[in-house]
Every structure is written in structure tokens, then in C-alpha cells.
Design an enzyme around this catalytic site. Structure first.
Site, PDB file in Angstrom:
ATOM      1  N   CYS A   1     -31.356 -29.278  11.249  1.00 17.50           N
ATOM      2  CA  CYS A   1     -30.167 -28.528  11.211  1.00 17.50           C
ATOM      3  C   CYS A   1     -30.348 -27.332  10.437  1.00 17.50           C
ATOM      4  O   CYS A   1     -29.765 -26.232  10.545  1.00 17.50           O
ATOM      5  CB  CYS A   1     -28.984 -29.472  10.676  1.00 17.50           C
ATOM      6  SG  CYS A   1     -28.511 -30.782  11.575  1.00 17.50           S
TER       7      CYS A   1
ATOM      8  N   HIS B   1     -24.068 -23.681   8.425  1.00 17.46           N
ATOM      9  CA  HIS B   1     -24.397 -24.719   9.169  1.00 17.46           C
ATOM     10  C   HIS B   1     -23.186 -25.451   9.371  1.00 17.46           C
ATOM     11  O   HIS B   1     -22.349 -25.891   8.515  1.00 17.46           O
ATOM     12  CB  HIS B   1     -25.408 -25.549   8.847  1.00 17.46           C
ATOM     13  CG  HIS B   1     -25.571 -26.912   9.959  1.00 17.46           C
ATOM     14  ND1 HIS B   1     -25.530 -26.794  11.047  1.00 17.46           N
ATOM     15  CD2 HIS B   1     -25.665 -28.230   9.429  1.00 17.46           C
ATOM     16  CE1 HIS B   1     -25.784 -28.030  11.546  1.00 17.46           C
ATOM     17  NE2 HIS B   1     -25.691 -28.785  10.694  1.00 17.46           N
TER      18      HIS B   1
ATOM     19  N   ASN C   1     -21.433 -30.454  15.479  1.00 16.69           N
ATOM     20  CA  ASN C   1     -22.506 -30.286  14.996  1.00 16.69           C
ATOM     21  C   ASN C   1     -23.807 -29.797  15.954  1.00 16.69           C
ATOM     22  O   ASN C   1     -24.188 -30.915  16.794  1.00 16.69           O
ATOM     23  CB  ASN C   1     -23.004 -31.222  13.926  1.00 16.69           C
ATOM     24  CG  ASN C   1     -24.257 -30.971  13.190  1.00 16.69           C
ATOM     25  OD1 ASN C   1     -25.084 -29.964  13.609  1.00 16.69           O
ATOM     26  ND2 ASN C   1     -24.510 -31.733  12.043  1.00 16.69           N
TER      27      ASN C   1
HETATM   28  O1  UT7 Z   1     -26.171 -31.682  10.174  1.00 17.48           O
HETATM   29  C1  UT7 Z   1     -27.065 -32.289   9.400  1.00 17.48           C
HETATM   30  C2  UT7 Z   1     -26.226 -32.787   8.195  1.00 17.48           C
HETATM   31  N1  UT7 Z   1     -25.281 -33.710   8.481  1.00 17.48           N
HETATM   32  C3  UT7 Z   1     -24.404 -33.797   7.818  1.00 17.48           C
HETATM   33  O2  UT7 Z   1     -24.073 -32.867   7.081  1.00 17.48           O
HETATM   34  C4  UT7 Z   1     -23.287 -35.097   7.892  1.00 17.48           C
HETATM   35  C5  UT7 Z   1     -22.813 -35.382   6.485  1.00 17.48           C
HETATM   36  N2  UT7 Z   1     -21.926 -36.288   6.655  1.00 17.48           N
HETATM   37  C6  UT7 Z   1     -20.802 -36.392   6.996  1.00 17.48           C
HETATM   38  O3  UT7 Z   1     -20.410 -35.478   7.820  1.00 17.48           O
HETATM   39  C7  UT7 Z   1     -19.584 -37.487   6.878  1.00 17.48           C
HETATM   40  O4  UT7 Z   1     -20.364 -38.025   5.951  1.00 17.48           O
HETATM   41  C8  UT7 Z   1     -19.229 -38.222   7.968  1.00 17.48           C
HETATM   42  C9  UT7 Z   1     -18.249 -37.493   8.716  1.00 17.48           C
HETATM   43  C10 UT7 Z   1     -20.560 -38.589   8.765  1.00 17.48           C
HETATM   44  C11 UT7 Z   1     -18.492 -39.457   7.597  1.00 17.48           C
HETATM   45  O5  UT7 Z   1     -17.277 -39.054   6.938  1.00 17.48           O
HETATM   46  P1  UT7 Z   1     -17.360 -40.130   5.195  1.00 17.48           P
HETATM   47  O6  UT7 Z   1     -16.148 -39.685   4.709  1.00 17.48           O
HETATM   48  O7  UT7 Z   1     -18.822 -39.818   4.700  1.00 17.48           O
HETATM   49  O8  UT7 Z   1     -17.205 -41.523   5.757  1.00 17.48           O
HETATM   50  P2  UT7 Z   1     -18.099 -42.797   5.465  1.00 17.48           P
HETATM   51  O9  UT7 Z   1     -19.524 -42.763   6.188  1.00 17.48           O
HETATM   52  O10 UT7 Z   1     -18.147 -43.151   4.057  1.00 17.48           O
HETATM   53  O11 UT7 Z   1     -17.452 -44.005   6.342  1.00 17.48           O
HETATM   54  C12 UT7 Z   1     -15.986 -44.604   6.004  1.00 17.48           C
HETATM   55  C13 UT7 Z   1     -15.583 -45.200   6.939  1.00 17.48           C
HETATM   56  C14 UT7 Z   1     -16.609 -46.582   7.005  1.00 17.48           C
HETATM   57  O12 UT7 Z   1     -15.767 -47.706   7.105  1.00 17.48           O
HETATM   58  P3  UT7 Z   1     -15.933 -48.696   5.954  1.00 17.48           P
HETATM   59  O13 UT7 Z   1     -17.068 -49.169   5.571  1.00 17.48           O
HETATM   60  O14 UT7 Z   1     -15.184 -48.030   4.916  1.00 17.48           O
HETATM   61  O15 UT7 Z   1     -15.022 -49.922   6.514  1.00 17.48           O
HETATM   62  C15 UT7 Z   1     -17.085 -46.227   8.323  1.00 17.48           C
HETATM   63  O16 UT7 Z   1     -17.595 -47.500   9.096  1.00 17.48           O
HETATM   64  O17 UT7 Z   1     -15.407 -44.589   8.294  1.00 17.48           O
HETATM   65  C16 UT7 Z   1     -15.830 -45.682   9.138  1.00 17.48           C
HETATM   66  N3  UT7 Z   1     -16.400 -44.841  10.377  1.00 17.48           N
HETATM   67  C17 UT7 Z   1     -15.547 -44.421  11.526  1.00 17.48           C
HETATM   68  N4  UT7 Z   1     -14.312 -44.869  11.683  1.00 17.48           N
HETATM   69  C18 UT7 Z   1     -13.582 -44.605  12.775  1.00 17.48           C
HETATM   70  C19 UT7 Z   1     -17.624 -44.287  10.361  1.00 17.48           C
HETATM   71  N5  UT7 Z   1     -17.514 -43.479  11.765  1.00 17.48           N
HETATM   72  C20 UT7 Z   1     -16.142 -43.565  12.425  1.00 17.48           C
HETATM   73  C21 UT7 Z   1     -15.733 -43.320  13.430  1.00 17.48           C
HETATM   74  N6  UT7 Z   1     -14.518 -43.704  13.714  1.00 17.48           N
HETATM   75  N7  UT7 Z   1     -16.207 -42.364  14.382  1.00 17.48           N
END
Ligand code: UT7
Length: 323
Positions: free
Chosen positions: A114, A250, A280
Site C-alpha cells: 500500500c 493512502h 482500498n
Molecule cells: O492499506 C493497508 C493498510 N491497511 C489498513 O490500513 C487497514 C487498517 N485497519 C482497518 O481499517 C480496520 O482495523 C478494519 C476496518 C479492518 C476493522 O475495523 P476495527 O474497528 O479495527 O474492527 P476490529 O477488527 O477490531 O473488529 C471488530 C468486530 C470484530 O468482532 P468481535 O471480535 O468484536 O466480535 C470483527 O469480527 O467487527 C467484526 N468484523 C465485522 N463485522 C461485520 C470484522 N469485519 C466485519 C465485517 N462485517 N465485514
């Protein structure tokens, strides 16, 4: 007097197929609401079955050349940032070279995931400043849809396909921050974090693999490292965030974009945001945002721009340039 790499053309290409968040509700335990609020993404483009990274890169390159009023004959080199090249080799850049009918100069790919476009810009700038090339096409192009695990809701809803390109040209400047062109660059990587974002396959392991990400861990590194690299690059250019007209970040997550702007003490009015429409697109996201930002009338000649990106590696960096 000082040599500068000045942007003289910009263009982009997005594949025709647009997929809204609601599409994923049919096959995954997810919702439009979750995707919007956690990432800011509303839709993304996916390449057609027979459409490759070099196809999209070629279209973006043609658009950038047309914007510059130049032809492939005027170009000395192509630097293409991608992690999803058509083939293991040759580089996608040489395929673009052939597609453009360019029979001289040189072309190569840069792979920093990225952060790839920031690394490509820094490399192209160094080639121009060393006298190796006068005009360089710098392209970011990706087909991340090919490395998605469609059963993994934590990754497959986040990425999209596309391409963007700039034409950089060697010009003389006064050697001050008022010059047009690239004013400073700052690059980093730290391989200790390789397990946070990777593809679990590759040629040397005889597999293909899918993208795997510990999103919340990457998130934790992102805001801090992006604000720090942007500040370092600005400092190197003799500028501060108060001088910035546009952050062109980005486009991974609106919350990372907002957090970084806040750390740099800039309002969102000074940020070009395209994540809602593109998702992304990895190395393509910054040139896509530069091109769309210009099209929207946001980015104008003379504006001071900071681009910053982080991704797999981890690899990250920033480029300060005057448009
Ligand atoms: O470009 C390269 C670099 N990449 C990035 O910069 C990405 C960086 N990370 C992010 O953008 C965010 O961390 C995400 C958008 C990927 C996730 O957001 P988050 O607020 O960090 O959520 P999380 O990973 O802590 O997940 C929270 C909850 C989890 O459930 P539990 O464990 O709390 O029950 C996940 O299983 O959300 C759940 N979850 C979803 N729920 C519905 C994860 N993906 C989904 C989904 N739909 N698609």
C-alpha cells in the site's frame, strides 16, 4: 538553482464494475452499516475477468500523457508500483511500455504494497535528480480482487481495483520550498511486523495465497507512523503542516485518514478523500486520489501536497510536493 521533479500530467482508470457494500450482505455476515462506519467505504470497482493490472496501468498512463500533452516518445522511464502484477515476471511496467509503443528507455516495478506509490515517487525523483531520466511515468495499479478470500469478511469488503499515473518532468527550481515539484521524501519499513498484513502464498512457496490482515493491529501503527513520516518529510522540505493545502493520503480507512489529519492539526477540508468510492486500492489509491482531486477542482497549480501511506511490511512513507 536546484533540480526538481515536477508533476506535468495526471490520470486514472477505474474498471467498469462497481460493487456496493450491500452486495456482500448476500454472502457474508456483514452489513453496509458496519462497512461504512468502520472503514468509510461505500463501494469499490472490480476488474473484469480478462482485465489485468497492466491493462489498467496502460489506461491510466495514457490519460496522464494526454493531460501532460505528451506522447510515449517523450518518456524515458516507467516506474510502476504494484503487488498484483499480471505475471511473476516480466514486470507489469515493461508490459505497459510495450502497450504504449515505447521502444527506448527502461521500465520496472516497485513492490511496497500500500506504500508502493510513495516508494515509486521517491525512486523516480532520485532517478530524475541523478540525471538518469528527464521524464518518468509513475504509476500505481492493482487488482487486489484477485487475492481476496471471499469468505473472510474482515478483509474482502475493504479492497478494490484501479490505477492512477503521474508524469514527472525534470525542471530547474530556485531551491526553495516555493518551487513546484517534489520537495522532500521520507521512507521506512520494519519487517518485524510482516505478520500483520501479508499474502499467505507466493512463487517461492509454490502457492497462490490470499491477503491476510490483522486490521486492528495495522490500524494502531497507522495514525502514529503516518503523522510522523509526514512531519519528517515536511521538516526536510523546510515546511510545517500549516503550509499544507492538501493531504492526499493512502485511502484505507476514513478513521485513519481523520486521525492522521487531526495529529497534523489540519481540518478534513484540507484532505482529499476517495475511500468511499474506491475502497482500498493499495498502491493505486494515492495517484487515483490525486487525479480525482484535480478533476474535482480541489488540487490547483501551486498547492502544497503531502501524500502518505502505510501497508504490508510494514512499509510506510511520505512525499511533499508542490503541484
Ligand atoms: O492499506 C493497508 C493498510 N491497511 C489498513 O490500513 C487497514 C487498517 N485497519 C482497518 O481499517 C480496520 O482495523 C478494519 C476496518 C479492518 C476493522 O475495523 P476495527 O474497528 O479495527 O474492527 P476490529 O477488527 O477490531 O473488529 C471488530 C468486530 C470484530 O468482532 P468481535 O471480535 O468484536 O466480535 C470483527 O469480527 O467487527 C467484526 N468484523 C465485522 N463485522 C461485520 C470484522 N469485519 C466485519 C465485517 N462485517 N465485514
Amino acid at each position: 538553482m536546484a533540480g526538481r521533479s515536477v508533476v506535468v500530467g495526471v490520470g486514472h482508470y477505474l474498471p467498469k464494475r462497481i460493487v456496493p457494500n450491500s452486495e456482500f450482505e448476500k454472502t457474508l455476515d456483514t452489513s453496509d452499516e458496519w462497512i461504512r462506519t468502520r472503514s468509510g467505504i461505500e463501494r469499490r470497482h472490480f476488474a473484469a475477468e480478462d482485465e489485468t493490472t497492466s491493462d489498467m496501468a496502460t489506461q491510466a498512463a495514457k490519460a496522464a500523457l494526454a493531460d501532460a500533452g505528451l506522447t510515449a516518445d517523450d518518456i524515458d522511464a516507467i516506474v510502476l508500483a504494484t503487488s498484483t502484477a499480471d505475471l511473476t515476471f516480466p514486470s507489469a511496467a515493461t508490459m505497459v511500455q510495450a502497450n504504449l509503443g515505447m521502444t527506448r528507455g527502461f521500465a520496472f516495478d516497485v513492490q511496497a504494497v500500500c506504500a508502493g506509490f510513495v516508494f515509486a515517487l521517491a525512486n523516480a525523483n532520485a532517478l530524475i535528480l541523478s540525471g538518469q531520466a528527464k521524464r518518468i511515468l509513475v504509476i500505481g495499479a492493482e487488482t487486489f480482487s484477485r487475492i481476496m478470500d471471499w469468505s473472510d469478511r474482515t478483509t474482502c469488503v475493504l479492497f478494490g481495483d484501479g490505477a492512477g499515473a503521474l508524469v514527472l518532468e525534470a525542471q530547474e527550481g530556485a531551491g526553495t520550498p516555493a518551487d513546484r515539484g517534489i520537495l522532500a521524501t521520507d521512507l521506512h519499513s520494519d519487517g518485524r511486523f510482516k505478520d500483520l498484513l501479508y499474502v499467505d502464498g507466493g512463487v517461492s512457496t509454490r502457492t497462490t495465497g490470499y491477503l491476510r490482515m490483522q486490521g486492528n493491529q495495522v490500524f494502531r501503527h497507522a495514525v502514529e507512523k503516518l503523522a510522523a513520516t509526514a512531519t519528517t518529510a515536511l521538516d526536510r522540505a523546510g515546511l510545517t503542516s500549516g503550509d499544507v493545502d492538501w493531504i492526499v493520503p493512502h485511502q484505507a480507512n476514513i478513521r485513519i485518514i481523520q486521525g492522521t489529519a487531526k495529529k497534523l492539526q489540519l481540518p478534513m477540508d484540507n484532505v482529499v478523500v476517495t475511500v468511499q468510492d474506491h475502497g482500498n486500492t493499495s498502491a493505486a489509491s494515492i495517484p487515483l486520489a490525486l487525479s480525482v482531486g484535480k478533476e474535482r477542482g480541489q488540487i490547483k497549480p501551486g498547492d502544497l501536497i503531502v501524500t502518505e501511506a502505510i501497508g504490508g511490511g510494514l512499509a510506510w512513507g511520505a512525499v511533499v510536493m508542490r503541484w
